[in-house]
Design an enzyme around this catalytic site. Sequence first.
Site, mmCIF file in Angstrom:
data_model
loop_
_atom_site.group_PDB
_atom_site.id
_atom_site.type_symbol
_atom_site.label_atom_id
_atom_site.label_comp_id
_atom_site.label_asym_id
_atom_site.label_seq_id
_atom_site.Cartn_x
_atom_site.Cartn_y
_atom_site.Cartn_z
ATOM 1 N N VAL A 1 25.693 25.908 14.214
ATOM 2 C CA VAL A 1 25.938 26.974 15.171
ATOM 3 C C VAL A 1 25.849 28.324 14.472
ATOM 4 O O VAL A 1 26.413 28.503 13.387
ATOM 5 C CB VAL A 1 27.340 26.812 15.806
ATOM 6 C CG1 VAL A 1 27.581 27.859 16.857
ATOM 7 C CG2 VAL A 1 27.501 25.409 16.375
ATOM 8 N N CYS A 2 25.153 29.260 15.094
ATOM 9 C CA CYS A 2 25.052 30.615 14.567
ATOM 10 C C CYS A 2 26.223 31.423 15.129
ATOM 11 O O CYS A 2 26.216 31.820 16.282
ATOM 12 C CB CYS A 2 23.713 31.224 14.982
ATOM 13 S SG CYS A 2 23.353 32.741 14.106
ATOM 14 N N LEU A 3 27.233 31.589 14.295
ATOM 15 C CA LEU A 3 28.437 32.324 14.685
ATOM 16 C C LEU A 3 28.778 33.327 13.582
ATOM 17 O O LEU A 3 29.116 32.928 12.471
ATOM 18 C CB LEU A 3 29.621 31.374 14.825
ATOM 19 C CG LEU A 3 29.981 30.772 16.145
ATOM 20 C CD1 LEU A 3 31.202 29.886 16.024
ATOM 21 C CD2 LEU A 3 30.154 31.794 17.214
#
Length: 180
Positions: free
Chosen positions: A94-96
């Site tokens: 996940v790109c967080l």
Amino acid sequence: MAKKEEPIMDGPKRMQNELKLMIEDTQLLQFRCLEVEPDNIFKWYGLLMPISAPYDKGAYKLEIDFPEQYPFKPPRLHINTKIYHPNVNERGQVCLPILESEHWLPTSRIEAVLNCLLATINDPQPDNAWSMDMANEYRNDPKKFYKIADAWVERYSEHRPTDAELVAFARKRKKGMQKS
């Protein structure tokens, strides 16, 4: 003499405290069925239950890996259920921004990380996407994006537990914790 409360599991006190808070938390309704890998407090599993279409029709297995240096280094999140989402790559990463080393704060709690994750799943962030093609599709042809995402939910998502199943899971987990 009062019995000393047993720790949930051997491990760093911060991890024990966060785990206890997460198990007792009744507010984070979009993250359910929290379990910890036996004898490894650094690996947690749970079920994401987003509230926005089309993701609200399914559930998604989440794996949380805490480094031994936690809270000084951020945890790693993997969605282990295929999801058509611009902020999640094909390996479930996940790109967080909150999880990037330059943005991570040791005072951050896992509950805040999960709230950020769920906010992103419920409202994709095309400016912070893994897949620029998917982000462009989301921006420029939302009808096509949602049609594909909906088909993926239908095909790949996990069973979304009913309230009764969630109550039964919580009861079972509570019994298991009392035995250990």
